[in-house]
Design an enzyme around this catalytic site. Structure first.
Site, PDB file in Angstrom:
ATOM      1  N   SER A 107       0.851  -1.187   0.000  1.00 59.02           N
ATOM      2  CA  SER A 107       0.000   0.000   0.000  1.00 59.02           C
ATOM      3  C   SER A 107       0.886   1.235   0.000  1.00 59.02           C
ATOM      4  CB  SER A 107      -0.897   0.012   1.244  1.00 59.02           C
ATOM      5  OG  SER A 107      -1.553   1.261   1.392  1.00 59.02           O
ATOM      6  N   TYR A 124      -2.562  -0.984  10.339  1.00 51.96           N
ATOM      7  CA  TYR A 124      -2.640  -1.263   8.909  1.00 51.96           C
ATOM      8  C   TYR A 124      -1.378  -0.787   8.188  1.00 51.96           C
ATOM      9  CZ  TYR A 124      -3.971  -1.029   4.013  1.00 51.96           C
ATOM     10  OH  TYR A 124      -3.988  -1.171   2.648  1.00 51.96           O
TER      11      TYR A 124
END
Length: 262
Positions: free
Chosen positions: A144, A157
């Site tokens: 990401s 995350y």
């Protein structure tokens, strides 16, 4: 050795929606057989049927919750029992949450780490020997843009994706003498169910990409004469990642915190 699709089998996790569906479609379009893995059996079966009819490939379906301990070993045993050899592994399954770490549910944190980190690690270890031995396919992990800086309000995350990025690049370097292509792809926000699971659009920073754009960028990177260790999908995301690398850590942290409304 060029990237090969026909005559190979690609295992795609998180294949019931979003990027997973698009990975399956683009690989099937080029002649790869598939192993589709996710929790939702009905979606997997519908996708498998569609891809088989449209592209003439074979799509195997395995319903599995990869956030459960031991899931990677169980998946490997299941495929061994079916006589299926995997040539490409796409570690796509993952999820995030938004909000102060202090208020996050501990069981949800553990589930996120189990899926985003442990499952990726164990699946890679389980299938990497076959991937390296054959060499025609690829190891792809979905990291990401959040991997490139601390992410207040998405602390766990972002940290899991930083692990994924570092881990994949390191494995790629270790296996550099083989023809296997190893790539970490880091998209920004993508128009998928991800933000429904997160429960907040505050985490969607920047322009929303489509799954087709992200997977196409991934495939093109794999098909280069020399595959890079990682890519950041989207020009704005690449600029942001570079700015984070060049800026003082304190500045990067403060900017990230404001953007994510921490």
């Amino acid at each position: 050795m060029p990237m090969t699709y026909q005559g190979t089998v690609a295992l795609i996790t998180g294949a019931s929606a979003g990027l997973g569906v698009e990975f399956a479609r683009q690989w099937a379009e080029r002649g790869a057989d598939l192993v589709l893995v996710a929790r939702r059996l009905d979606r997997l079966e519908g996708l498998a049927e569609d891809l088989e009819k449209r592209y003439g490939v074979t799509a195997h379906v395995v319903a599995a919750d990869l956030a459960r301990p031991g899931a990677a070993a169980a998946l490997r045993a299941e495929l061994d029992a079916r006589g299926i050899t995997v040539h490409t592994l796409v570690n796509n399954a993952g999820f995030g949450s938004h909000g102060p770490f202090l208020r996050q549910d501990v069981s949800r944190i553990n589930e996120m780490i189990q899926l985003n980190v442990v499952a990726v690690t164990e699946l890679t270890r389980a299938f990497l020997p076959d991937l390296v031995a054959d060499g025609r396919g690829a190891l792809v992990t979905v990291a990401s843009a959040a991997a490139y800086q601390p992410t207040p309000a998405m602390a766990v995350y972002g940290a899991t994706k930083a692990f994924v990025l570092s881990f994949t690049e390191a494995v790629g370097y270790e296996t550099r003498s083989s023809p296997l292509r190893v790539l970490a792809v880091s998209p920004g926000p993508v128009s998928t169910e991800f933000f429904d699971v997160v429960g907040s659009r505050d985490a969607a920073v920047g322009r929303m990409a489509t799954p087709e754009q992200v997977v196409t960028a991934t495939r093109r990177a794999l098909e280069r004469g020399k595959t890079p260790p990682s890519i950041v999908a989207g020009l704005a995301n690449r600029v942001s990642a570079l700015a984070s690398a060049l800026s003082p850590r304190r500045v990067t942290l403060a900017v990230s915190g404001r953007i994510l409304k921490a």
